[in-house]
Write a protein that holds these residues in place. Sequence first.
Motif, PDB file in Angstrom:
ATOM      1  N   GLU A 157     -35.258 -26.050  10.852  1.00 51.13           N
ATOM      2  CA  GLU A 157     -34.436 -27.254  11.001  1.00 51.13           C
ATOM      3  C   GLU A 157     -33.620 -27.502   9.742  1.00 51.13           C
ATOM      4  OE1 GLU A 157     -35.984 -31.077  12.903  1.00 51.13           O
ATOM      5  OE2 GLU A 157     -35.893 -31.648  10.782  1.00 51.13           O
ATOM      6  N   VAL A 158     -32.369 -27.892   9.936  1.00 52.62           N
ATOM      7  CA  VAL A 158     -31.490 -28.315   8.846  1.00 52.62           C
ATOM      8  C   VAL A 158     -30.994 -29.719   9.167  1.00 52.62           C
ATOM      9  CG1 VAL A 158     -29.397 -27.856   7.539  1.00 52.62           C
ATOM     10  CG2 VAL A 158     -30.737 -25.951   8.416  1.00 52.62           C
ATOM     11  N   THR A 159     -31.079 -30.636   8.207  1.00 50.73           N
ATOM     12  CA  THR A 159     -30.574 -31.994   8.405  1.00 50.73           C
ATOM     13  C   THR A 159     -29.594 -32.346   7.297  1.00 50.73           C
ATOM     14  OG1 THR A 159     -32.428 -32.959   7.165  1.00 50.73           O
ATOM     15  CG2 THR A 159     -32.685 -32.749   9.557  1.00 50.73           C
ATOM     16  N   ASP A 160     -28.681 -33.269   7.608  1.00 45.43           N
ATOM     17  CA  ASP A 160     -27.659 -33.687   6.647  1.00 45.43           C
ATOM     18  C   ASP A 160     -27.368 -35.165   6.844  1.00 45.43           C
ATOM     19  OD1 ASP A 160     -25.421 -33.910   4.954  1.00 45.43           O
ATOM     20  OD2 ASP A 160     -24.061 -33.346   6.583  1.00 45.43           O
ATOM     21  N   TRP A 161     -27.574 -35.944   5.789  1.00 47.13           N
ATOM     22  CA  TRP A 161     -27.140 -37.334   5.736  1.00 47.13           C
ATOM     23  C   TRP A 161     -25.867 -37.408   4.910  1.00 47.13           C
ATOM     24  CZ3 TRP A 161     -28.754 -41.512   8.333  1.00 47.13           C
ATOM     25  CH2 TRP A 161     -30.023 -41.500   8.923  1.00 47.13           C
ATOM     26  N   GLY A 162     -24.881 -38.157   5.377  1.00 47.36           N
ATOM     27  CA  GLY A 162     -23.650 -38.290   4.615  1.00 47.36           C
ATOM     28  C   GLY A 162     -23.140 -39.712   4.610  1.00 47.36           C
ATOM     29  N   GLU A 199     -31.247 -30.905   3.778  1.00 47.94           N
ATOM     30  CA  GLU A 199     -32.641 -30.476   3.713  1.00 47.94           C
ATOM     31  C   GLU A 199     -32.874 -29.339   4.712  1.00 47.94           C
ATOM     32  OE1 GLU A 199     -37.198 -32.269   3.987  1.00 47.94           O
ATOM     33  OE2 GLU A 199     -35.470 -33.569   4.332  1.00 47.94           O
ATOM     34  N   TRP A 200     -33.366 -28.198   4.207  1.00 44.13           N
ATOM     35  CA  TRP A 200     -33.727 -27.053   5.037  1.00 44.13           C
ATOM     36  C   TRP A 200     -35.239 -26.991   5.154  1.00 44.13           C
ATOM     37  CZ3 TRP A 200     -29.641 -27.170   1.789  1.00 44.13           C
ATOM     38  CH2 TRP A 200     -28.412 -26.676   2.242  1.00 44.13           C
TER      39      TRP A 200
END
Length: 199
Positions: free
Chosen positions: A148-153, A174-175
């Motif tokens: 899973e890869v997540t991204d907050w921007g 986050e990986w």
Amino acid sequence: TPKFGGFQLGISYTPDNTENLGRFGAGSQTDNDAGTVGEFIDLGANWNGKLGDASVSASLAYSTADGEPVNTNDLKEWSAGLKVSMMGWSIGGQYKQEDDTTPGDASPVADTERMSWKLSGTYATGPWLLGIEYAQKDTEVTATTEDEVTDWGIGAKRTLGPGVSAGLAVHIWEWEDDANAVAAQNDATEILLITEVSF
């Protein structure tokens, strides 16, 4: 196609996407190299219109490609997107599903599924545009595990004059590896300074 009642359709065909990559410094691949795909067919549709006081944009797309060489994983992908805007607010999202499937399960290459989605919102007030987004991508590793890869921007942009704007954005990545392999996990913070000039 031209737009009719806010609707537009599109189709494209790509015989192969791997030849002559050496010109761009990415190594040379030719037709039917193992692990490549070709014979892309892409179909898409979008609609832009009004629902009451809200402006709405919606899209739907489907792609397919044949695995190379024969009896290796084909690629199928579909995606959908939606954006609603009203009174300075805009909220949008997108979902995409990708499947590498083996015709007749004749190939030793494992089938792989990838799913990604994102949700974002912006608010415009005076010369300012403020925005926030979240995105996530899951990649199947085995029949029961996935990475899973997540991204907050978050970001802001200010119009400085006609056709000129400047902005700042921060992304936190986050990986995560399903097997908790340290070498396959990582965190990152990305800071973007943006200047735009249009005329």
